[in-house]
Enzyme design. Structure first.
Site, PDB file in Angstrom:
ATOM      1  NE  ARG A   1      -4.748  13.191 -41.773  1.00  0.00           N
ATOM      2  CZ  ARG A   1      -5.263  14.346 -42.160  1.00  0.00           C
ATOM      3  NH1 ARG A   1      -4.856  14.906 -43.303  1.00  0.00           N
ATOM      4  NH2 ARG A   1      -6.173  14.951 -41.432  1.00  0.00           N
TER       5      ARG A   1
ATOM      6  CB  ALA B   1      -5.070   2.945  -6.975  1.00  0.00           C
TER       7      ALA B   1
ATOM      8  NE  ARG C   1       9.731   8.628  -4.208  1.00  0.00           N
ATOM      9  CZ  ARG C   1      10.136   7.366  -4.148  1.00  0.00           C
ATOM     10  NH1 ARG C   1      11.296   7.021  -4.660  1.00  0.00           N
ATOM     11  NH2 ARG C   1       9.385   6.445  -3.582  1.00  0.00           N
TER      12      ARG C   1
ATOM     13  CG  ASP D   1       3.255   1.474  -7.021  1.00  0.00           C
ATOM     14  OD1 ASP D   1       3.023   0.334  -6.591  1.00  0.00           O
ATOM     15  OD2 ASP D   1       3.897   2.326  -6.372  1.00  0.00           O
TER      16      ASP D   1
ATOM     17  CG  ASN E   1       6.271  -6.041   1.024  1.00  0.00           C
ATOM     18  OD1 ASN E   1       5.632  -6.895   0.422  1.00  0.00           O
ATOM     19  ND2 ASN E   1       5.709  -4.981   1.596  1.00  0.00           N
TER      20      ASN E   1
HETATM   21  C1  UD1 Z   1       5.094  -0.197  -0.310  1.00  0.00           C
HETATM   22  C2  UD1 Z   1       5.353  -1.114   0.880  1.00  0.00           C
HETATM   23  C3  UD1 Z   1       6.782  -1.645   0.779  1.00  0.00           C
HETATM   24  C4  UD1 Z   1       6.983  -2.346  -0.533  1.00  0.00           C
HETATM   25  C5  UD1 Z   1       6.567  -1.483  -1.733  1.00  0.00           C
HETATM   26  C6  UD1 Z   1       6.497  -2.327  -2.990  1.00  0.00           C
HETATM   27  C7  UD1 Z   1       4.027  -0.284   2.810  1.00  0.00           C
HETATM   28  C8  UD1 Z   1       4.092   0.460   4.076  1.00  0.00           C
HETATM   29  N1  UD1 Z   1       5.176  -0.377   2.112  1.00  0.00           N
HETATM   30  O1  UD1 Z   1       6.013   0.884  -0.203  1.00  0.00           O
HETATM   31  O2  UD1 Z   1       7.053  -2.521   1.856  1.00  0.00           O
HETATM   32  O3  UD1 Z   1       8.323  -2.761  -0.662  1.00  0.00           O
HETATM   33  O4  UD1 Z   1       5.257  -0.918  -1.525  1.00  0.00           O
HETATM   34  O5  UD1 Z   1       6.294  -1.558  -4.135  1.00  0.00           O
HETATM   35  O6  UD1 Z   1       2.996  -0.798   2.454  1.00  0.00           O
HETATM   36  N2  UD1 Z   1      -1.488   3.966  -1.098  1.00  0.00           N
HETATM   37  C9  UD1 Z   1      -2.796   4.258  -0.770  1.00  0.00           C
HETATM   38  N3  UD1 Z   1      -3.054   4.967   0.358  1.00  0.00           N
HETATM   39  C10 UD1 Z   1      -2.082   5.405   1.194  1.00  0.00           C
HETATM   40  C11 UD1 Z   1      -0.757   5.114   0.855  1.00  0.00           C
HETATM   41  C12 UD1 Z   1      -0.475   4.394  -0.297  1.00  0.00           C
HETATM   42  O7  UD1 Z   1      -3.718   3.864  -1.485  1.00  0.00           O
HETATM   43  O8  UD1 Z   1      -2.422   6.034   2.197  1.00  0.00           O
HETATM   44  C13 UD1 Z   1      -1.222   3.228  -2.329  1.00  0.00           C
HETATM   45  C14 UD1 Z   1      -0.413   3.999  -3.348  1.00  0.00           C
HETATM   46  O9  UD1 Z   1      -1.272   4.658  -4.263  1.00  0.00           O
HETATM   47  C15 UD1 Z   1       0.399   2.919  -4.055  1.00  0.00           C
HETATM   48  C16 UD1 Z   1       0.517   1.840  -2.999  1.00  0.00           C
HETATM   49  O10 UD1 Z   1      -0.448   2.085  -2.012  1.00  0.00           O
HETATM   50  O11 UD1 Z   1      -0.275   2.385  -5.192  1.00  0.00           O
HETATM   51  C17 UD1 Z   1       1.900   1.795  -2.367  1.00  0.00           C
HETATM   52  O12 UD1 Z   1       2.190   3.055  -1.818  1.00  0.00           O
HETATM   53  P1  UD1 Z   1       3.630   3.665  -1.943  1.00  0.00           P
HETATM   54  O13 UD1 Z   1       3.627   4.969  -1.226  1.00  0.00           O
HETATM   55  O14 UD1 Z   1       4.128   3.627  -3.320  1.00  0.00           O
HETATM   56  O15 UD1 Z   1       4.445   2.616  -1.022  1.00  0.00           O
HETATM   57  P2  UD1 Z   1       5.959   2.273  -1.070  1.00  0.00           P
HETATM   58  O16 UD1 Z   1       6.714   3.276  -0.279  1.00  0.00           O
HETATM   59  O17 UD1 Z   1       6.392   2.003  -2.442  1.00  0.00           O
HETATM   60 CA    CA Z   2       5.460   2.125  -4.495  1.00  0.00          CA
END
Ligand code: UD1
Ligand code: CA
Length: 453
Positions: A333, A10, A16, A103, A170
């Site tokens: 209220r 997280a 975005r 997320d 995934n």
């Molecule tokens: C990621 C997966 C993807 C998958 C998708 C599902 C990877 C490389 N990709 O992509 O294969 O289909 O989720 O929803 O894992 N986060 C961190 N630290 C970081 C980067 C991200 O804690 O350095 C956390 C974000 O807060 C988020 C989660 O990891 O909660 C996923 O990161 P996000 O950037 O949304 O990955 P996706 O591109 O959606």
């Molecule tokens: Ca994501």
């Protein structure tokens, strides 16, 4: 589960979302996405839960409180890098590690349980939750071996045309054998389109040392929606709302039109109650049996008893007994308690008051800071004058009092039980049942406020 540790990723900002709030704190069905994920995980009773935080870490820490251990990821270098932050806590751990992204608020505990079961049963290094999507855009693609196991996961930005066409994606939710995860994590590099350390690379790395990954396909692909934009947030919201509406129906509540009602997850509604269209029930709410709620009721953080009828009204932080009617067009209220059989009618506002059993306030009234006994009748267009310009004063009305239309109740006011007044009375001080009135004691002169600088 003693042999289970959970990690929730997280740390991301959620670029975005174009928001000042960390993405995982955006709400779906009345609570932050992170809480939904935490709830799904907590039900598994893992021995520890870690939340990896980064963007506005303090805010996320504060929100998580003692529900999990927050571990900071000072720079966001990718999902594998995020998991590495937790590694010092996992060095000697021999069991299962469940990793989920923060997320995916719609994920269900049963699905997570199945994932754990499958890793254990087939004794594979990892099990990854996948699903098939008609439009897989944005997700990592699952590339399978001939035997059906997962060969690798390719992020969309790194796909070739064949991989891009794969519809199995995934979900970002995995269960690993802890020690095998640690081995693979050490080897993850960042030679890819986004220059990030991908957690997804661990699958191919494990394959190269003859460790298998089993795909577990989620039948319900709505459960694994990842929220990266406000549009996806709204989509998750409508799916979860619908899910809640159906679970409310499963408990014996009639919902006339699930597409127009908004009920938060924590709300509890008793059987044979009916939820009419255009109704929002938010926060901690409890509603008894056989109550009719709506159309157009907005209830927040309130307790409503049984056999009540609430139409076209707002009820906020209030407590209502049984067999009460509110509305149409009424506002109840905060700090209000309404006792059994009372009726609050059209264009009536009640705040910080206690309304007694079978008391009627039926038309065009304002009741603030009042303690009203039972069987009281308050005529149309009667108001409490509770504010003297400096402070709020209380009105007390005894049992069985009858006040005609357009009564002005100038607080502090104390009306003895049984007193009766015709229309247009202006009452203040202590009012006896016989009609004589003593002037109020201790009314303070209005203090002159300092002029603003
Ligand atoms: C990621 C997966 C993807 C998958 C998708 C599902 C990877 C490389 N990709 O992509 O294969 O289909 O989720 O929803 O894992 N986060 C961190 N630290 C970081 C980067 C991200 O804690 O350095 C956390 C974000 O807060 C988020 C989660 O990891 O909660 C996923 O990161 P996000 O950037 O949304 O990955 P996706 O591109 O959606
Ligand atoms: Ca994501």
């Amino acid at each position: 589960m003693k042999d289970l540790v959970a990690v929730i990723l997280a740390a991301g900002q959620g670029t975005r979302m174009y928001s000042g709030l960390p993405k995982v704190l955006h709400s779906v069905a009345g609570q932050p996405m992170l809480d939904h994920v935490l709830e799904a995980i907590e039900a598994l009773e893992p021995s520890r839960i870690f939340v990896v935080t980064g963007f506005m870490a303090d805010k996320v820490h504060e929100h998580v409180g003692n529900r999990a251990t927050c571990v900071d990821q000072p720079r966001r270098l990718g999902t594998a890098h995020a998991v590495r932050m937790v590694v010092p806590n996992l060095e000697s751990f021999k069991g299962n590690v469940i990793i989920t992204v923060g997320d995916t608020p719609l994920i269900r505990t049963d699905t997570l349980r199945e994932l754990i079961k499958r890793r254990r049963a087939h004794n594979v290094a990892a099990a990854v939750l996948t699903t098939e999507l008609e439009n897989p855009a944005g997700y990592g693609r699952i590339v399978r071996n001939r035997d059906g196991t997962v060969r690798k996961i390719v992020e969309e930005k790194d796909t070739n045309v064949y991989e891009a066409a794969i519809k199995e994606i995934n979900t970002g939710i995995y269960v690993f054998d802890c020690q095998k995860l640690l081995t693979a994590l050490k080897r993850v590099g960042n030679k890819n389109a986004q220059r990030e350390y991908y957690l997804t690379d661990t699958i191919e790395i494990l394959g190269k040392i003859n460790e298998e990954t089993e795909p577990v396909v989620a039948d319900d692909s709505t459960e694994t929606i990842g929220v990266n934009s406000r549009e996806e947030l709204a989509r998750a919201e409508s799916i979860l709302r619908r899910r809640i509406a159906y679970s409310v129906m499963d408990q014996g509540v009639t919902v006339i039109d699930p597409s127009t009602i908004y009920i938060d997850k924590q709300v509890h509604i008793g059987r044979d109650s009916v939820i009419h269209p255009f109704t929002m029930i938010q926060g901690q709410c409890e509603i008894g049996e056989r109550s009719e709620i709506g159309p157009h009721a907005h209830i927040t953080n309130s307790r409503i008893g049984s056999a009540c009828s609430l139409r076209f009204c707002c009820v906020d932080h209030a407590e209502l007994g049984n067999n009460i009617t509110v509305g149409p067009y009424a506002s109840v209220r905060p700090g209000t308690k309404i006792r059994d059989n009372a009726r609050i009618g059209t264009f009536v506002e009640v705040t910080r008051s206690d309304i007694g059993n079978a008391t009627d306030i039926l038309h065009l009234s304002y009741i603030g800071d009042a303690q009203i006994g039972k069987d009281v009748s308050i005529g149309a267009a009667s108001v409490t004058v509770n504010f003297d310009g400096v402070k709020k004063n209380r009105t007390r009305i005894g049992d069985g009092v009858f006040l005609g239309s357009k009564t002005t109740m100038v607080a502090p006011l104390d009306i003895e039980p049984g007193a009766r007044f015709a229309h247009n009375a202006s009452l203040t001080g202590r009012v006896r049942a016989g009609g004589a009135q003593t002037p109020p004691s201790g009314i303070q002169k209005k203090k002159t406020r300092k002029p603003r600088a």
